[in-house]
Design an enzyme around this catalytic site. Structure first.
Site, mmCIF file in Angstrom:
data_model
loop_
_atom_site.group_PDB
_atom_site.id
_atom_site.type_symbol
_atom_site.label_atom_id
_atom_site.label_comp_id
_atom_site.label_asym_id
_atom_site.label_seq_id
_atom_site.Cartn_x
_atom_site.Cartn_y
_atom_site.Cartn_z
ATOM 1 N N GLU A 246 0.892 -1.159 0.000
ATOM 2 C CA GLU A 246 0.000 0.000 0.000
ATOM 3 C C GLU A 246 0.930 1.208 0.000
ATOM 4 O O GLU A 246 1.534 1.534 1.003
ATOM 5 C CB GLU A 246 -0.902 -0.078 1.238
ATOM 6 C CG GLU A 246 -2.122 0.779 1.126
ATOM 7 C CD GLU A 246 -1.934 2.080 1.856
ATOM 8 O OE1 GLU A 246 -1.552 3.061 1.168
ATOM 9 O OE2 GLU A 246 -2.151 2.119 3.068
ATOM 10 N N GLU B 286 -6.605 -4.250 1.440
ATOM 11 C CA GLU B 286 -6.662 -4.457 2.892
ATOM 12 C C GLU B 286 -8.067 -4.155 3.390
ATOM 13 O O GLU B 286 -8.745 -3.276 2.851
ATOM 14 C CB GLU B 286 -5.652 -3.548 3.594
ATOM 15 C CG GLU B 286 -4.227 -3.894 3.208
ATOM 16 C CD GLU B 286 -3.180 -3.235 4.074
ATOM 17 O OE1 GLU B 286 -3.293 -2.024 4.342
ATOM 18 O OE2 GLU B 286 -2.247 -3.934 4.488
HETATM 19 C C1 SIN Z 1 -2.392 5.638 5.002
HETATM 20 O O1 SIN Z 1 -2.260 6.815 4.757
HETATM 21 O O2 SIN Z 1 -1.398 4.907 4.967
HETATM 22 C C2 SIN Z 1 -3.699 4.997 5.385
HETATM 23 C C3 SIN Z 1 -4.847 5.913 5.367
HETATM 24 C C4 SIN Z 1 -6.158 5.263 5.714
HETATM 25 O O3 SIN Z 1 -6.210 4.092 6.099
HETATM 26 O O4 SIN Z 1 -7.169 5.930 5.591
#
Ligand code: SIN
Length: 497
Positions: free
Chosen positions: A267, A475
């Site tokens: 991610e 996720e």
């Molecule tokens: C992230 O910025 O890594 C996650 C952001 C989210 O879960 O909203």
């Protein structure tokens, strides 16, 4: 060193939640070398704790412990694993005050936002405690009468979990809860700047009944991270790497993981567009943009980095956004009413300053902010800029700070082309009331997640993840469990005679 080891602990209701050790095979321990690294509060640069600086040796020990524990853990029923994850969930909720305070001290987030993140983190333990019971396989009609075909889903194995500093608790539960639910064991490597949210969560998992070796945590300074990262990516017992962080680091972890053909979930960076069409409800668009842009002081991979506004409504939108931005309270996250905390490091501040000065030098106009706040050297004022063009760094690179760059556009084709003109593809947002346009734009934007008239879309029930150089895998949701499962096809012959 002018540092009292019990400082943070004495502020907690449960002082045992402040753990300055790594956790391997069910025990809290130091690094074998005895070396440590320091963790500072980004609000005032005070030292808040030390963590063991682990090396390849501790990493191998953690991987072996996870691998040994996997034998038993994978054989538990989904329901038995579900009960343990549910216990963990309940302990997280019960300890929300302490967990939020730890987060605010190490990350700088306003205390209300830290509480919000603990709730967000708990949504994943809630969801995956249920999903643990749902690793369904299939029956597949065979092409011959004498055969029967089924698939079953089985845990991948030991997973290396590498988490970021911007959501130091939610990114742990978003990865670890599905891993445990699936029957995997884990070695967590939290960000060097925010390890204490992770150690507190591991302490709670231990209390919840997670058996020894199932969750392990190793810590290492940012400077020495490759000795741990390389082992996680190349050790043959680690079957999967799940990482949240920058595209460059993700690329390098993927390349290293290729040596043992690991499954990966990445991610990565975002650079999200947010488009305000001329038929949008402007006040709603301002509200959504504020929630989106200033969450965690703009240090969010799904935060809008380019705000495209139709020329007919541009000036009204810019004025309203600037007014609301200037009203935000920039302050140490512990203070009453804090809304914008510090940036995580001086390097982060320098990047924001560089993007703003580059844009200014090329003709952008600052309508509010554009400079450091008096609160301290890591606090940057919420900033709105107009007349941003595609020759500026901010147009192509993630800023990761509280800066809203506005770009004027006049037609749908043009704005979709500009929004997609990036190697990133994580999240995109737009505001419009026209149902035809809503479908067309949602389909045309090359992003893994789209918010329509919504500035914040993260939830445990929907698959979070990107396309292009924003990553692979999803996720949360049912898909989040599948990331930790392998499909096995079983063919039965000789059924009919
Ligand atoms: C992230 O910025 O890594 C996650 C952001 C989210 O879960 O909203």
């Amino acid at each position: 060193m002018d540092f009292d080891d019990t400082n943070l602990a004495t502020k907690l209701k449960d002082k045992n939640l402040f753990r300055q050790k790594c956790f391997i095979n069910g025990e809290w321990m130091d690094s074998e070398s005895g070396k440590t690294f320091e963790i500072y509060n980004p609000s005032d640069s005070t030292l808040i704790g030390l963590m063991p600086n682990c090396s390849k040796k501790e990493t191998i020990f953690a991987i072996e412990s996870a691998n040994n524990a996997w034998e038993k853990w994978k054989k538990l029923s989904g329901k038995d694993r579900s009960i343990i994850i549910r216990n963990w969930h309940e302990l997280i909720i019960k300890n929300i005050d302490d967990l939020a305070l730890i987060m605010t001290l190490e990350n700088g987030k306003p205390i209300n936002d830290s509480r919000g993140e603990i709730m967000y983190a708990s949504w994943f333990t809630d969801w995956f405690s249920e999903e643990a019971k749902r690793a369904y396989g299939k029956t597949i009609p065979s092409t011959t009468a004498d055969r029967r075909i089924i698939t079953i889903k089985q845990p991948v194995g030991v997973c290396g979990i590498i988490t970021p500093w911007n959501f130091p608790s939610a990114m742990i539960t978003r990865k670890v809860a599905p891993a445990l639910a699936a029957g995997c064991t884990v070695v967590i490597k939290p960000a060097g700047t925010t390890p204490f949210s992770a150690t507190a969560l591991v302490e709670l998992a231990h209390r919840a009944g997670v058996p020894k070796g199932v969750i392990n945590l190793i810590s290492v300074s940012e400077k020495d991270v490759s000795q741990v990262g390389d082992e996680l990516c190349t050790n043959r017992h680690v079957r999967k790497i799940s990482f949240t962080g920058s595209t460059n680091v993700g690329r390098s972890l993927m390349a290293k993981s290729a040596s043992t053909i690991k499954k990966v979930s990445m991610e990565l960076g975002g650079h999200a567009p947010l488009i305000v069409f001329d038929d949008a409800d402007i006040d709603e668009a301002v509200k959504g943009s504020m929630a989106n842009k200033y969450r965690n002081s703009g240090q969010v991979c799904v935060s809008a980095n380019r705000i495209f506004v139709h020329e007919k409504i541009h000036d009204e939108f810019a004025e309203k956004l600037a007014k609301k931005s200037a009203e935000l309270k920039v302050s140490d996250g512990r203070k009453e009413g804090a809304q914008i905390g510090p940036l995580i490091t001086m390097a982060a501040v320098e990047k924001v300053q560089d993007h703003v000065s580059d844009a200014k030098s090329k003709g952008a106009k600052i309508i509010t902010g554009g400079e450091l706040d008096n609160e301290g050297r890591q606090f940057y004022k919420p900033t709105v800029m107009t007349e941003v063009t595609n020759d500026m760094k901010i147009f192509y690179e993630e800023t990761f700070g509280p800066v809203a760059p506005l770009i004027k556009f006049s037609d749908d084709e043009e704005v979709i082309q500009m929004a997609n003109d990036t190697s990133y593809g994580l999240a995109g947002y737009f505001f419009s009331k026209d149902i035809g346009r809503i479908w067309r734009v949602a389909e045309a934007l090359e992003y893994g997640m789209i918010g329509v008239n919504a500035g914040v879309i993260s939830t445990e029930v929907a698959p979070f993840g990107g396309i292009k150089e924003s990553g692979v895998g999803r996720e949360g949701a049912a898909e989040g469990l599948d990331e930790y499962l392998e499909i096995k096809y079983i063919c039965f012959d000789g059924i009919s005679n």
